[in-house]
Motif scaffolding. Structure first.
Motif, PDB file in Angstrom:
ATOM      1  N   LYS A   1     -12.224  45.433 -11.586  1.00 38.34           N
ATOM      2  CA  LYS A   1     -11.794  46.812 -11.365  1.00 38.34           C
ATOM      3  C   LYS A   1     -11.337  47.488 -12.665  1.00 38.34           C
ATOM      4  O   LYS A   1     -10.187  47.906 -12.806  1.00 38.34           O
ATOM      5  CB  LYS A   1     -10.662  46.864 -10.325  1.00 38.34           C
ATOM      6  CG  LYS A   1     -11.031  46.345  -8.939  1.00 38.34           C
ATOM      7  CD  LYS A   1     -12.182  47.068  -8.285  1.00 38.34           C
ATOM      8  CE  LYS A   1     -11.921  48.535  -7.995  1.00 38.34           C
ATOM      9  NZ  LYS A   1     -13.035  49.118  -7.200  1.00 38.34           N
ATOM     10  N   VAL A   2     -12.250  47.578 -13.605  1.00 35.39           N
ATOM     11  CA  VAL A   2     -11.982  48.350 -14.820  1.00 35.39           C
ATOM     12  C   VAL A   2     -13.139  49.326 -15.028  1.00 35.39           C
ATOM     13  O   VAL A   2     -14.308  48.939 -14.951  1.00 35.39           O
ATOM     14  CB  VAL A   2     -11.825  47.467 -16.075  1.00 35.39           C
ATOM     15  CG1 VAL A   2     -11.402  48.333 -17.275  1.00 35.39           C
ATOM     16  CG2 VAL A   2     -10.797  46.364 -15.846  1.00 35.39           C
ATOM     17  N   GLY A   3     -12.803  50.568 -15.256  1.00 34.06           N
ATOM     18  CA  GLY A   3     -13.798  51.602 -15.520  1.00 34.06           C
ATOM     19  C   GLY A   3     -13.222  52.592 -16.508  1.00 34.06           C
ATOM     20  O   GLY A   3     -12.198  52.316 -17.160  1.00 34.06           O
TER      21      GLY A   3
ATOM     22  N   THR B   1      -9.627  53.256 -16.569  1.00 39.36           N
ATOM     23  CA  THR B   1      -9.161  53.357 -15.183  1.00 39.36           C
ATOM     24  C   THR B   1      -9.316  52.026 -14.448  1.00 39.36           C
ATOM     25  O   THR B   1     -10.030  51.138 -14.910  1.00 39.36           O
ATOM     26  CB  THR B   1      -9.983  54.424 -14.425  1.00 39.36           C
ATOM     27  OG1 THR B   1     -11.358  54.020 -14.432  1.00 39.36           O
ATOM     28  CG2 THR B   1      -9.836  55.793 -15.058  1.00 39.36           C
ATOM     29  N   ALA B   2      -8.679  51.947 -13.287  1.00 40.72           N
ATOM     30  CA  ALA B   2      -8.816  50.762 -12.431  1.00 40.72           C
ATOM     31  C   ALA B   2     -10.101  50.899 -11.615  1.00 40.72           C
ATOM     32  O   ALA B   2     -10.099  51.189 -10.423  1.00 40.72           O
ATOM     33  CB  ALA B   2      -7.597  50.621 -11.528  1.00 40.72           C
ATOM     34  N   GLY B   3     -11.222  50.744 -12.307  1.00 38.23           N
ATOM     35  CA  GLY B   3     -12.531  50.912 -11.679  1.00 38.23           C
ATOM     36  C   GLY B   3     -12.885  52.382 -11.528  1.00 38.23           C
ATOM     37  O   GLY B   3     -12.074  53.283 -11.805  1.00 38.23           O
ATOM     38  N   ALA B   4     -14.125  52.600 -11.071  1.00 41.42           N
ATOM     39  CA  ALA B   4     -14.569  53.971 -10.845  1.00 41.42           C
ATOM     40  C   ALA B   4     -13.853  54.582  -9.647  1.00 41.42           C
ATOM     41  O   ALA B   4     -13.638  55.788  -9.589  1.00 41.42           O
ATOM     42  CB  ALA B   4     -16.077  53.992 -10.622  1.00 41.42           C
ATOM     43  N   THR B   5     -13.461  53.746  -8.705  1.00 40.99           N
ATOM     44  CA  THR B   5     -12.830  54.257  -7.485  1.00 40.99           C
ATOM     45  C   THR B   5     -11.556  55.031  -7.818  1.00 40.99           C
ATOM     46  O   THR B   5     -11.349  56.149  -7.342  1.00 40.99           O
ATOM     47  CB  THR B   5     -12.515  53.083  -6.527  1.00 40.99           C
ATOM     48  OG1 THR B   5     -13.719  52.321  -6.352  1.00 40.99           O
ATOM     49  CG2 THR B   5     -12.020  53.557  -5.196  1.00 40.99           C
ATOM     50  N   GLN B   6     -10.718  54.434  -8.659  1.00 43.57           N
ATOM     51  CA  GLN B   6      -9.482  55.138  -9.050  1.00 43.57           C
ATOM     52  C   GLN B   6      -9.793  56.331  -9.938  1.00 43.57           C
ATOM     53  O   GLN B   6      -9.111  57.360  -9.878  1.00 43.57           O
ATOM     54  CB  GLN B   6      -8.519  54.182  -9.753  1.00 43.57           C
ATOM     55  CG  GLN B   6      -7.186  54.826 -10.126  1.00 43.57           C
ATOM     56  CD  GLN B   6      -6.972  54.927 -11.622  1.00 43.57           C
ATOM     57  OE1 GLN B   6      -7.401  54.051 -12.372  1.00 43.57           O
ATOM     58  NE2 GLN B   6      -6.300  55.976 -12.058  1.00 43.57           N
ATOM     59  N   ALA B   7     -10.843  56.204 -10.741  1.00 43.00           N
ATOM     60  CA  ALA B   7     -11.221  57.328 -11.601  1.00 43.00           C
ATOM     61  C   ALA B   7     -11.600  58.547 -10.759  1.00 43.00           C
ATOM     62  O   ALA B   7     -11.198  59.679 -11.049  1.00 43.00           O
ATOM     63  CB  ALA B   7     -12.407  56.916 -12.484  1.00 43.00           C
TER      64      ALA B   7
ATOM     65  N   VAL C   1      -3.910  50.002 -16.803  1.00 49.04           N
ATOM     66  CA  VAL C   1      -4.905  49.073 -16.250  1.00 49.04           C
ATOM     67  C   VAL C   1      -4.774  47.748 -16.994  1.00 49.04           C
ATOM     68  O   VAL C   1      -4.477  47.723 -18.187  1.00 49.04           O
ATOM     69  CB  VAL C   1      -6.315  49.673 -16.432  1.00 49.04           C
ATOM     70  CG1 VAL C   1      -7.382  48.684 -15.986  1.00 49.04           C
ATOM     71  CG2 VAL C   1      -6.415  50.983 -15.655  1.00 49.04           C
ATOM     72  N   ASN C   2      -5.032  46.637 -16.289  1.00 47.18           N
ATOM     73  CA  ASN C   2      -4.688  45.316 -16.825  1.00 47.18           C
ATOM     74  C   ASN C   2      -5.113  45.084 -18.277  1.00 47.18           C
ATOM     75  O   ASN C   2      -6.255  45.337 -18.671  1.00 47.18           O
ATOM     76  CB  ASN C   2      -5.175  44.204 -15.893  1.00 47.18           C
ATOM     77  CG  ASN C   2      -6.668  44.197 -15.761  1.00 47.18           C
ATOM     78  OD1 ASN C   2      -7.356  43.659 -16.599  1.00 47.18           O
ATOM     79  ND2 ASN C   2      -7.169  44.828 -14.711  1.00 47.18           N
TER      80      ASN C   2
END
Ligand code: PMP
Ligand code: GLN
Length: 389
Positions: A248-250, A101-107, A273-274
Motif C-alpha cells: 500500500k504505497v503510491g 500516499t498509502a496506495g492509490a486508494t488513499q490518494a 506512509v511507512n
C-alpha cells in the motif's frame, strides 16, 4: 435502588446505504472456500524482486523506522519526479508537487476530499473502479455517471460535454482502464484537454497501470498534456508496478496549489506512509529496468492466457493495457454476469469479476474480467479448467 439502564448502541444512520462488501473481497473469499483458481481480484500471485525485500530489510536495520516527513522522504519524491520527467516530459517539483500516499486508494479519496465540497458534481466514466463513487459521496458531492461506449469502452466526448455543468468540480479518468483494459489514445487525451480548457474542472487521473501498456502503444499520462497537467492530480501505485499490492504505497503528482490542499487533508487522514518501504522504493527506482520491462513481462502473460481462452467459446475483448482480460460470455452461458462468476467459481473452479460490479445500476453486458497477473502455472491451471466450457 435504581437499576442502571442496559447498555445500548445508538442507532447509526449509514452514510453509504448502497455499499456492501466489495466484489473483490466476496470473490476472493469464495475462490478460497471453493479452492478455485483466483483470477478475480487483481493482484499478482508471484513474488516481487528479492532486491526490493533486501532494500526494505536494510532500511529497517539502518534505523529508518520512525515517522518520515509528512509528504514522503525526499529521496523517493526526487525519484518519482525524475521518472515522470523522463517518461512524460513534465517536471514536477519534488518539494511541492509530489506526495507519497498509502496506495492509490488513499490518494484518490484524499484528492476528492481536498477539492469536492457539498453539492459539487463529479463526473465518473462507467464502468469505474469501485472506490470512486463512495469517496465522492463521503465528500458530500453528487456523482454524475457518464458511460464509456458499450462494447468498445471508448470515452464518449459528446456525453462528457453534456454532463459538464457550472457545478462540475472534477472528473475522474482512468487509463489504462480497470476493468475494460482499454488505453486512452493521444487524440482522446487532446479532446479532453480541449473540452476542459474553458472550465474550472479538476482532473483526478488514476494511472495506477501506467507501466502496463501493450503492442507498442504508449501510456498517455495527463502529465504529457500541459492543459491537463495544470488541472490534474496524477495517482499511481507502487503496488501495481513492483508486484507489492499489500505494501500500500503510491503517490500523487499535482501542481503546487493543488498539492498544498491535498497535503492539508493527507496530513490528517494518514499523516505519513511507512518509512522503510519508502527508503527501499527510492533505492529501487534508481534502476528504470523493472518498470520499463513491465509491458513485455505482462504482454507475454496476456498472450499466453488469450491463446488458451481462444480455445473456449468466450469472445475476447482487446486487452490494450492493465493486467486484465475481459471476455464476452454470451456464447457460453445465459446467466447474468454476477451469477456466471459465482457459477464459474463453484462449478469450474475459476474466479472472475462481473463488469456489472463497476456500474451504479448493475448494467449487465455479458462481460466478465479475468486478472492475468499470475504465475504461468496458475494461468495454465485456470485454462485447463476453462477448457471444459
Ligand atoms: N485504482 C484502480 C483503477 C485500481 O485498479 C486499484 C487497485 N485495486 C487502485 C486504484 C488502488 O490501488 P492501491 O492498491 O495502490 O490502493
Ligand atoms: N485493483 C484490484 C482489482 O480491481 C484490487 C481491488 C481491491 O481489492 N480493492 O481487482
Amino acid at each position: 435502588m435504581s437499576t442502571a439502564p442496559s447498555p445500548r448502541t445508538p442507532e447509526i444512520a449509514t452514510k453509504l446505504p448502497a455499499v456492501g462488501t466489495t466484489i473483490f473481497t466476496v470473490m476472493s473469499a469464495l475462490a478460497a472456500e471453493k479452492n478455485a483458481v483466483n483470477l478475480g481480484q487483481g493482484f499478482p500471485d508471484f513474488h516481487c524482486d528479492p532486491q526490493l525485500l533486501e532494500d526494505v530489510t536494510a532500511a529497517m536495520a539502518a534505523g529508518h523506522n520512525q515517522y518520515p516527513p509528512m509528504p514522503g522522504i525526499p529521496a523517493l519524491r526526487d525519484a518519482i519526479a525524475a521518472k515522470i520527467e523522463a517518461l512524460y516530459g513534465h517536471r514536477y517539483s519534488a518539494a511541492a508537487e509530489i506526495t507519497v500516499t498509502a496506495g492509490a486508494t488513499q490518494a484518490i479519496i484524499t484528492a476528492i476530499l481536498a477539492v469536492v465540497r457539498a453539492g459539487d458534481e463529479v463526473i465518473v466514466l462507467e464502468p469505474c473502479y469501485d472506490s470512486y463513487v463512495p469517496n465522492i459521496e463521503l465528500a458530500g458531492g453528487s456523482v454524475v455517471r457518464v458511460p464509456l461506449v458499450p462494447g468498445s469502452f471508448r470515452p464518449d466526448f459528446d456525453r462528457i460535454a453534456a454532463a459538464l455543468s457550472p457545478r462540475t468540480r472534477a472528473i475522474i479518468i482512468n487509463t489504462p482502464h480497470n476493468p475494460s483494459a482499454t488505453v486512452w489514445t493521444e487524440a482522446e487525451m487532446r479532446r479532453l484537454e480541449e473540452l476542459l480548457a474553458p472550465t474550472e474542472v479538476f482532473v483526478i487521473a488514476d494511472e495506477v497501470y501506467e507501466h502496463m501498456v501493450y503492442d507498442g502503444a504508449r501510456h498517455e499520462s495527463v502529465a504529457r498534456f500541459p492543459g491537463l497537467a495544470a488541472r490534474s492530480f496524477i495517482v499511481s501505485s507502487f503496488g501495481k508496478t513492483y508486484h507489492v499490492t499489500g505494501w500500500k504505497v503510491g503517490f500523487v503528482a499535482a501542481p503546487a496549489p493543488l498539492m498544498a490542499e491535498f497535503r492539508k487533508v493527507h496530513q490528517f487522514n494518514v499523516f505519513t506512509v511507512n518509512t522503510p518501504m519508502q527508503h527501499a522504493l527510492a533505492r529501487y527506482m534508481a534502476n528504470p529496468a523493472p518498470y520499463l520491462e513491465l509491458p513485455a513481462f505482462y504482454q507475454r502473460k496476456r498472450d499466453l492466457f488469450a491463446a488458451g481462452l481462444a480455445r473456449t467459446r468466450f469472445k475476447l475483448l482487446r486487452s490494450e493495457g492493465s493486467y486484465f482480460q475481459c471476455v464476452d460470455i454470451s456464447a457460453v452461458s445465459d446467466l447474468s454476469e454476477a451469477d456466471f462468476c459465482l457459477w464459474l467459481t463453484r462449478e469450474i473452479g475459476v474466479a472472475a469479476i462481473p463488469l456489472s460490479a463497476f456500474y451504479g445500476d448493475g448494467f449487465d453486458q455479458r462481460v466478465v474480467r479475468f486478472c492475468f497477473a499470475k504465475k504461468d502455472e496458475t494461468l495454465v491451471a485456470a485454462l485447463e479448467r476453462l477448457a471444459r466450457l
